[in-house]
Design a protein around this motif. Structure first.
Motif, PDB file in Angstrom:
ATOM      1  N   UNK A  50      17.216  20.106 -24.563  1.00 63.26           N
ATOM      2  CA  UNK A  50      17.604  18.751 -24.122  1.00 63.26           C
ATOM      3  C   UNK A  50      17.731  18.685 -22.605  1.00 63.26           C
ATOM      4  N   UNK A  51      18.272  19.771 -22.023  1.00 63.46           N
ATOM      5  CA  UNK A  51      18.409  19.863 -20.565  1.00 63.46           C
ATOM      6  C   UNK A  51      17.017  19.884 -19.928  1.00 63.46           C
ATOM      7  N   UNK A  54      15.265  16.490 -19.730  1.00 67.65           N
ATOM      8  CA  UNK A  54      15.692  15.636 -18.609  1.00 67.65           C
ATOM      9  C   UNK A  54      15.001  16.097 -17.330  1.00 67.65           C
ATOM     10  N   UNK A  76      23.928  21.410 -34.382  1.00 67.89           N
ATOM     11  CA  UNK A  76      23.977  20.099 -33.725  1.00 67.89           C
ATOM     12  C   UNK A  76      24.476  19.074 -34.733  1.00 67.89           C
ATOM     13  N   UNK A  77      25.530  18.388 -34.409  1.00 66.67           N
ATOM     14  CA  UNK A  77      25.985  17.291 -35.263  1.00 66.67           C
ATOM     15  C   UNK A  77      25.052  16.088 -35.066  1.00 66.67           C
ATOM     16  N   UNK A  79      25.476  12.973 -34.909  1.00 68.46           N
ATOM     17  CA  UNK A  79      25.953  11.958 -33.957  1.00 68.46           C
ATOM     18  C   UNK A  79      25.770  12.426 -32.514  1.00 68.46           C
ATOM     19  N   UNK A  80      25.849  13.726 -32.301  1.00 69.60           N
ATOM     20  CA  UNK A  80      25.625  14.276 -30.952  1.00 69.60           C
ATOM     21  C   UNK A  80      24.138  14.172 -30.601  1.00 69.60           C
ATOM     22  N   UNK A  83      23.596  10.611 -29.703  1.00 70.17           N
ATOM     23  CA  UNK A  83      24.110  10.309 -28.363  1.00 70.17           C
ATOM     24  C   UNK A  83      23.205  10.894 -27.275  1.00 70.17           C
ATOM     25  N   UNK A  84      22.793  12.143 -27.455  1.00 73.21           N
ATOM     26  CA  UNK A  84      21.987  12.813 -26.424  1.00 73.21           C
ATOM     27  C   UNK A  84      20.629  12.131 -26.243  1.00 73.21           C
ATOM     28  N   UNK A  87      20.888   8.766 -24.567  1.00 75.34           N
ATOM     29  CA  UNK A  87      21.057   8.886 -23.120  1.00 75.34           C
ATOM     30  C   UNK A  87      19.743   9.271 -22.442  1.00 75.34           C
ATOM     31  N   UNK A  88      18.980  10.162 -23.075  1.00 77.72           N
ATOM     32  CA  UNK A  88      17.653  10.494 -22.523  1.00 77.72           C
ATOM     33  C   UNK A  88      16.803   9.231 -22.422  1.00 77.72           C
ATOM     34  N   UNK A  90      17.797   6.168 -22.165  1.00 80.19           N
ATOM     35  CA  UNK A  90      18.309   5.237 -21.154  1.00 80.19           C
ATOM     36  C   UNK A  90      17.791   5.652 -19.764  1.00 80.19           C
ATOM     37  N   UNK A  91      17.796   6.946 -19.516  1.00 81.82           N
ATOM     38  CA  UNK A  91      17.312   7.423 -18.213  1.00 81.82           C
ATOM     39  C   UNK A  91      15.782   7.384 -18.117  1.00 81.82           C
ATOM     40  N   UNK A 160      27.842   4.270 -30.488  1.00 82.68           N
ATOM     41  CA  UNK A 160      27.273   4.781 -29.243  1.00 82.68           C
ATOM     42  C   UNK A 160      27.506   3.745 -28.163  1.00 82.68           C
ATOM     43  N   UNK A 162      26.673   4.109 -25.197  1.00 84.12           N
ATOM     44  CA  UNK A 162      25.426   4.079 -24.426  1.00 84.12           C
ATOM     45  C   UNK A 162      24.279   4.149 -25.430  1.00 84.12           C
TER      46      UNK A 162
END
Lengths: 343, 343
Positions: A50-51, A54, A76-77, A79-80, A83-84, A87-88, A90-91, A160, A162
């Motif tokens: 994931x890092x 980005x 990995x849950x 919901x996480x 969320x991750x 966010x990716x 969105x960016x 969420x 975001x």
């Protein structure tokens, strides 16, 4: 046409160089693995995908990044994950996809989780995909709180704050019948890892199920991973392909081996060279590459990700761009399209 | 001197603008919150911090990014935290720090986890910090496989195949005695959230414990979060600070309220304006800011993160750079230093 970035085989920095070159060369989308442990011990990596996504999106302009695959079962849950990836997105709007699968013991068992049978893992994945889609699905006009009372996961008034900025596509990996059915019911597309003929069989189940479920099967993506090791020197091409020997251990996805040293040892004693040559195209010929990709499109796949394990990856990408890419139409080269195309 | 980036209050894009400006203005380090749900419902965000950190590191040159704080208790498995932060440190060497704490119900309970008492959460955090440090600690010469048989976590032959490229500092948040003791035993530094006088008491326990444990207390970082809302218009400054009203609900860290709507509602009825004015410096005066920061350094803190909730954040950063920063020595302005400095 897509590019495959193997987080287990290369450093994050090398992979950034590869995808930058791949974008320049005309690849529109990259699929990238998502592991805790790699498939091999010697010289392997365990990058946090994931890092890297980005960083890769920052280092490219238009390239789409899709995981191949993320397991929403234990470490990995769901919901996480929701969320991750929101966010990716969105960016990097519209440039993110989520590939899901029911995982491998090597990425879960080292973290203290049990490794149940395939059916239970698939059931978890099914719940996870529903949770992720619900969390993403919140409209701007509703409050967007999700409750889910499953057999494996419980979600209580979760939102969420975001949310994703676009509709993130969710693809699902399948090698067997049950997973292909779940993919046809719940996902936006199928991911297969097999050579064209076998992958075609999985695709057939996927299509038939989608039809039975009343879904528009032409709107679903059909993704093939095409494994190749290319070099002018055949022996060199073969040598670099052997990194993936452990993926060919019999029933490896159901195996509970989680230590890469054991995977490597078992692969070295149980997987003959011949098996590698069947699963990965070891070749010195550009025509071989063109033919293999054509085979996938002919069987009905809409997108082929080229997973190269070539001795010189930059050289491979440049060769591919000049000599293989031009043989395919814009549609087959592009990403995110929805109808099947043959070359 | 550090900058604070609040993932609950601002969009990821705004926060990127803020830290870019903060770097230009002389801040050497940024601390950033790590939540699933925010502390407030209206106009709040739920950014996935790890993704943002990669984007922020790409968008800055030297800025260090530290979480404030990541909870390694339920939704994030400690080995996943270890993997993710190792990968961040490989891409951005020496620019990553991990702040840990035992979390809040609002980030865990919505995902289906129980919310046990503070002692159990602290015990989980203690195990997690050990696991993370062991996974990171692998030398290039040893095999680096970790086994850990704890009360809460089990690690079986796990190895980070992408280890960190530098020694990532681990800080730990504490408001009470027990947490301060654990921080002194296991972390590289303490994070406090309180005004200087109260924070000083926690620091005292931290220092005393470190000494008793035979650790060199001067080598440990002592971090204070300084909360401020600055504007020429006092009422405006107060208004924007009210976003944090719910953080001031009595015993909120032990509360099991996890729905931001409920947090907001309870805060609006139970937390008077006076309480906000005690916890957050609402001010129109530059001298007030200088004095407050001096207070932290005098008490023995080595690093102060300025958590501004000012109506115009860019304007605040520019004002701070021109009028507050010059009052402090290079040491107090810098990051990663190890001895206490008073202004």
């Amino acid at each position: 046409m897509g590019y495959w970035a193997a987080q287990e085989q290369y450093s994050m920095q090398d992979l950034l160089k590869f995808v930058t070159e791949a974008e320049k060369s005309g690849f529109a989308t990259t699929m990238t693995s998502d592991h805790f442990h790699p498939w091999w011990h010697d010289g392997a990596f365990g990058n946090f995908t994931w890092i890297w996504m980005a960083a890769a999106a920052e280092n490219t302009k238009r390239m789409q990044f899709v995981t191949g695959v993320t397991a929403p079962v234990y470490r990995y849950h769901p919901a996480i994950i929701a969320q991750a990836f929101a966010s990716l997105d969105v960016l990097y709007p519209g440039r993110i996809g989520l590939g899901l699968g029911s995982g491998e013991a090597m990425n879960e068992a080292p973290l203290g989780f049990d490794w149940p049978r395939a059916r239970a893992r698939l059931a978890r994945t099914k719940e996870a995909i529903q949770i992720i889609k619900e969390l993403w699905g919140q409209g701007v006009d509703d409050e967007g709180f999700v409750n889910f009372n499953g057999e494996y996961f419980l979600i209580r008034d979760a939102k969420l704050y975001t949310p994703p900025s676009t509709k993130i596509p969710v693809y699902m990996a399948a090698t067997g019948k049950q997973a292909a059915k779940v993919a046809a019911q719940y996902s936006d597309g199928l991911i297969t890892y097999l050579p064209a003929a076998e992958a075609g069989k999985v695709l057939h189940i996927f299509d038939a199920t989608a039809e039975k479920e009343g879904r528009d099967k032409d709107s679903l993506e059909k993704i093939a991973e095409y494994k190749v090791s290319f070099s002018e020197d055949y022996d060199e091409a073969f040598k670099s392909a052997t990194f993936w020997r452990a993926t060919l251990i019999k029933n490896v996805f159901d195996s509970d081996i989680s230590d890469p040293r054991s995977l490597q040892q078992k692969a070295e004693s149980k997987v003959p060279d011949e098996k590698i040559k069947q699963a990965i195209q070891i070749t010195t010929s550009i025509e071989d590459c063109i033919k293999s990709i054509e085979d996938y499109f002919k069987v009905g796949f809409t997108r082929v990700y080229v997973h190269s394990t070539s001795p010189d990856e930059i050289k491979f990408i440049q060769m591919f761009s000049k000599k293989v890419m031009p043989h395919f139409s814009i549609e087959a080269r592009g990403s995110r399209k929805t109808t099947a195309t043959s070359a």
